[in-house]
Motif scaffolding. Structure first.
Motif, PDB file in Angstrom:
ATOM      1  N   VAL A   1       0.836  -1.202   0.000  1.00  0.00           N
ATOM      2  CA  VAL A   1       0.000   0.000   0.000  1.00  0.00           C
ATOM      3  C   VAL A   1       0.870   1.251   0.000  1.00  0.00           C
ATOM      4  CG1 VAL A   1      -1.911  -1.132   1.212  1.00  0.00           C
ATOM      5  CG2 VAL A   1      -0.128   0.035   2.533  1.00  0.00           C
ATOM      6  N   CYS A   2       0.226   2.376  -0.357  1.00  0.00           N
ATOM      7  CA  CYS A   2       0.866   3.690  -0.324  1.00  0.00           C
ATOM      8  C   CYS A   2       0.409   4.402   0.949  1.00  0.00           C
ATOM      9  CB  CYS A   2       0.484   4.520  -1.544  1.00  0.00           C
ATOM     10  SG  CYS A   2       0.883   3.756  -3.131  1.00  0.00           S
ATOM     11  N   PRO A   3       1.219   4.423   2.008  1.00  0.00           N
ATOM     12  CA  PRO A   3       0.784   5.044   3.263  1.00  0.00           C
ATOM     13  C   PRO A   3       0.791   6.568   3.157  1.00  0.00           C
ATOM     14  CG  PRO A   3       3.071   4.375   3.446  1.00  0.00           C
ATOM     15  CD  PRO A   3       2.603   3.909   2.090  1.00  0.00           C
ATOM     16  N   VAL A   4      -0.248   7.205   3.655  1.00  0.00           N
ATOM     17  CA  VAL A   4      -0.393   8.647   3.518  1.00  0.00           C
ATOM     18  C   VAL A   4      -0.400   9.359   4.862  1.00  0.00           C
ATOM     19  CG1 VAL A   4      -1.948  10.477   2.718  1.00  0.00           C
ATOM     20  CG2 VAL A   4      -1.631   8.430   1.332  1.00  0.00           C
ATOM     21  N   LYS A   5      -1.135   8.832   5.840  1.00  0.00           N
ATOM     22  CA  LYS A   5      -1.286   9.504   7.123  1.00  0.00           C
ATOM     23  C   LYS A   5      -1.613   8.485   8.192  1.00  0.00           C
ATOM     24  CE  LYS A   5      -1.191  14.129   7.135  1.00  0.00           C
ATOM     25  NZ  LYS A   5      -0.230  14.817   6.292  1.00  0.00           N
ATOM     26  N   ILE A   6      -1.276   8.822   9.437  1.00  0.00           N
ATOM     27  CA  ILE A   6      -1.722   8.044  10.591  1.00  0.00           C
ATOM     28  C   ILE A   6      -2.643   8.952  11.404  1.00  0.00           C
ATOM     29  CG2 ILE A   6      -1.042   6.913  12.737  1.00  0.00           C
ATOM     30  CD1 ILE A   6       1.589   6.183  11.386  1.00  0.00           C
ATOM     31  N   ILE A   7      -3.824   8.451  11.722  1.00  0.00           N
ATOM     32  CA  ILE A   7      -4.797   9.267  12.446  1.00  0.00           C
ATOM     33  C   ILE A   7      -5.310   8.493  13.650  1.00  0.00           C
ATOM     34  CG2 ILE A   7      -7.068  10.353  12.352  1.00  0.00           C
ATOM     35  CD1 ILE A   7      -6.611  11.041   9.486  1.00  0.00           C
ATOM     36  N   MET A   8      -5.223   9.129  14.833  1.00  0.00           N
ATOM     37  CA  MET A   8      -5.869   8.595  16.017  1.00  0.00           C
ATOM     38  C   MET A   8      -7.227   9.280  16.121  1.00  0.00           C
ATOM     39  SD  MET A   8      -5.462   6.743  18.931  1.00  0.00           S
ATOM     40  CE  MET A   8      -3.848   6.840  19.701  1.00  0.00           C
ATOM     41  N   ARG A   9      -8.304   8.539  15.905  1.00  0.00           N
ATOM     42  CA  ARG A   9      -9.642   9.129  15.921  1.00  0.00           C
ATOM     43  C   ARG A   9     -10.512   8.387  16.926  1.00  0.00           C
ATOM     44  NH1 ARG A   9     -12.728  12.700  13.099  1.00  0.00           N
ATOM     45  NH2 ARG A   9     -14.938  12.217  12.911  1.00  0.00           N
ATOM     46  N   ILE A  10     -11.114   9.147  17.835  1.00  0.00           N
ATOM     47  CA  ILE A  10     -11.913   8.637  18.943  1.00  0.00           C
ATOM     48  C   ILE A  10     -11.016   7.774  19.832  1.00  0.00           C
ATOM     49  CG2 ILE A  10     -14.105   7.605  19.607  1.00  0.00           C
ATOM     50  CD1 ILE A  10     -14.294  10.091  17.805  1.00  0.00           C
ATOM     51  N   ASP A  11     -10.934   6.478  19.659  1.00  0.00           N
ATOM     52  CA  ASP A  11      -9.982   5.692  20.453  1.00  0.00           C
ATOM     53  C   ASP A  11      -9.283   4.652  19.587  1.00  0.00           C
ATOM     54  OD1 ASP A  11     -12.039   3.995  19.966  1.00  0.00           O
ATOM     55  OD2 ASP A  11     -12.412   3.411  22.039  1.00  0.00           O
ATOM     56  N   THR A  12      -9.259   4.887  18.296  1.00  0.00           N
ATOM     57  CA  THR A  12      -8.701   3.908  17.371  1.00  0.00           C
ATOM     58  C   THR A  12      -7.690   4.573  16.445  1.00  0.00           C
ATOM     59  OG1 THR A  12     -10.786   2.670  17.397  1.00  0.00           O
ATOM     60  CG2 THR A  12      -9.264   2.192  15.597  1.00  0.00           C
ATOM     61  N   MET A  13      -6.554   3.899  16.238  1.00  0.00           N
ATOM     62  CA  MET A  13      -5.531   4.425  15.346  1.00  0.00           C
ATOM     63  C   MET A  13      -5.704   3.809  13.960  1.00  0.00           C
ATOM     64  SD  MET A  13      -1.387   4.305  15.690  1.00  0.00           S
ATOM     65  CE  MET A  13      -1.426   5.050  17.315  1.00  0.00           C
ATOM     66  N   TYR A  14      -5.703   4.684  12.946  1.00  0.00           N
ATOM     67  CA  TYR A  14      -5.889   4.246  11.572  1.00  0.00           C
ATOM     68  C   TYR A  14      -4.677   4.613  10.730  1.00  0.00           C
ATOM     69  CZ  TYR A  14     -10.863   3.933  12.780  1.00  0.00           C
ATOM     70  OH  TYR A  14     -12.063   3.610  13.367  1.00  0.00           O
ATOM     71  N   LEU A  15      -4.374   3.748   9.766  1.00  0.00           N
ATOM     72  CA  LEU A  15      -3.433   4.078   8.703  1.00  0.00           C
ATOM     73  C   LEU A  15      -4.266   4.413   7.477  1.00  0.00           C
ATOM     74  CD1 LEU A  15      -0.708   4.223   7.244  1.00  0.00           C
ATOM     75  CD2 LEU A  15      -0.869   1.746   6.885  1.00  0.00           C
ATOM     76  N   ILE A  16      -4.091   5.624   6.947  1.00  0.00           N
ATOM     77  CA  ILE A  16      -4.788   6.039   5.740  1.00  0.00           C
ATOM     78  C   ILE A  16      -3.874   5.757   4.548  1.00  0.00           C
ATOM     79  CG2 ILE A  16      -6.057   7.897   4.614  1.00  0.00           C
ATOM     80  CD1 ILE A  16      -7.038   7.207   7.439  1.00  0.00           C
TER      81      ILE A  16
END
Length: 327
Positions: free
Chosen positions: A173-188
């Motif tokens: 994948v092409c990683p773009v951003k890491i976001i911690m939203r509410i209580d979960t960490m996402y890789l965009i």
């Protein structure tokens, strides 16, 4: 003179191996003074920048293991911010707890326990203060993925699509951003469909089993986190149409009115008060399962004015829950 984001990323990419200031200047086609200015910016991030001497030369390298910079200057600034906050405010009390975790991590002087990936002030790592957020710090290969984002390289990750799924598979994948939203960490990540169209997709960090770097570069993209979560309540994004939602928050539910006053929405909500001091909130949202679930939990403190189908859905779910309790 400000330091551009792209130049900082270029510097970080070079610092995968040890380099002197002069070597960096040659590699980046700039002067030593410019390199020192870039290094000063990078030193303020918790990305594992190290400075050491070897054979009479001063070298720099970004390394997330071994000796760490414990950022005492940063700790003092965070302490000042914390003192200015009020523990009596629910929203500020959450921020105080988050700051305590950050300060505790930064003050750790045991090299065996210090984990720089647990805290990041990196522009590609976003702690999103969205509607009714409840953040926690997670330690999940963050720095390894951030390094790939900074350098503009694809990653390979072993991913399982749900927590109870025993199977997993490797994807590139092409990683773009890491976001911690509410209580979960996402890789965009940026995905390209067969027809050539591109879209962003969320992957949960807790379902990433392992990550490996590649030498495959990809073109940088201008990702906007607010646009990505536009018309979104809570965790879940959706590509469906947004709807006009109006809620009446009862006057006696001041705590809930205060949450709406303190929370951030995109686009912003519009609020007003009727003569009984009830708060009328108008929002544009995609109606997702987490929004419906939240409404069920606060149903005694508000009325759904519109849309009618949302009011009907919540009513049916409440009746179903009551029948199951009485069964």
């Amino acid at each position: 003179m400000s330091t551009s984001y792209q130049k900082i990323n270029d510097l970080k990419a070079k610092l995968k191996t040890k380099m002197t200031v002069n070597q960096l200047a040659d590699a980046l086609n700039c002067g030593p003074r410019t390199v020192f200015r870039h290094l000063e910016v990078v030193s303020k991030e918790n990305c594992g920048l190290h400075r050491f001497k070897e054979d009479g030369e001063t070298y720099y390298i970004i390394r997330t293991e071994g000796e760490a910079n414990f950022n005492q200057g940063m700790v003092k600034q965070l302490e000042k911010i914390k003192k200015a906050m009020s523990p009596s405010s629910p929203s500020e009390n959450k921020s105080i707890k988050l700051l305590d975790k950050v300060i505790d991590a930064l003050q750790n002087t045991n090299q065996e326990d210090f984990k720089p990936e647990a805290v990041s002030l990196d522009p590609d790592y976003i702690l999103d203060y969205g509607p009714f957020s409840d953040h926690k710090l997670q330690d999940a290969m963050v720095n390894k993925v951030l390094k790939a984002i900074h350098g503009g390289f694809k990653i390979r990750m072993n991913y399982r699509h749900s927590a109870d799924d025993s199977t997993s598979g490797w994807i590139e994948v092409c990683p773009v951003k890491i976001i911690m939203r509410i209580d979960t960490m996402y890789l965009i990540v940026l995905e390209t469909a067969e027809d050539g169209s591109q879209r962003y997709k969320n992957y949960m960090f807790e379902n990433i089993l392992s990550v490996s770097e590649t030498n495959t570069p990809f073109a940088k993209v201008d990702f906007n986190a607010m646009d990505h979560y536009k018309y979104t309540f809570g965790k879940w994004t959706s590509i469906g149409p947004f709807e006009d939602v109006s809620l009446c928050i009862k006057a006696e539910a001041n705590w809930l009115q205060n949450q709406f006053r303190k929370s951030h929405f995109n686009p912003e909500i519009a609020s007003r008060y009727d003569k009984e001091k009830n708060m009328i909130v108008d929002m544009k949202l995609r109606i997702t399962p987490d929004f419906v679930t939240w409404l069920l939990g606060v149903s005694t403190d508000l009325r759904i004015l519109k849309p009618a189908h949302l009011r009907k859905t919540v009513k049916e779910k409440l009746q179903q829950a009551l029948s199951e309790i009485e069964a």
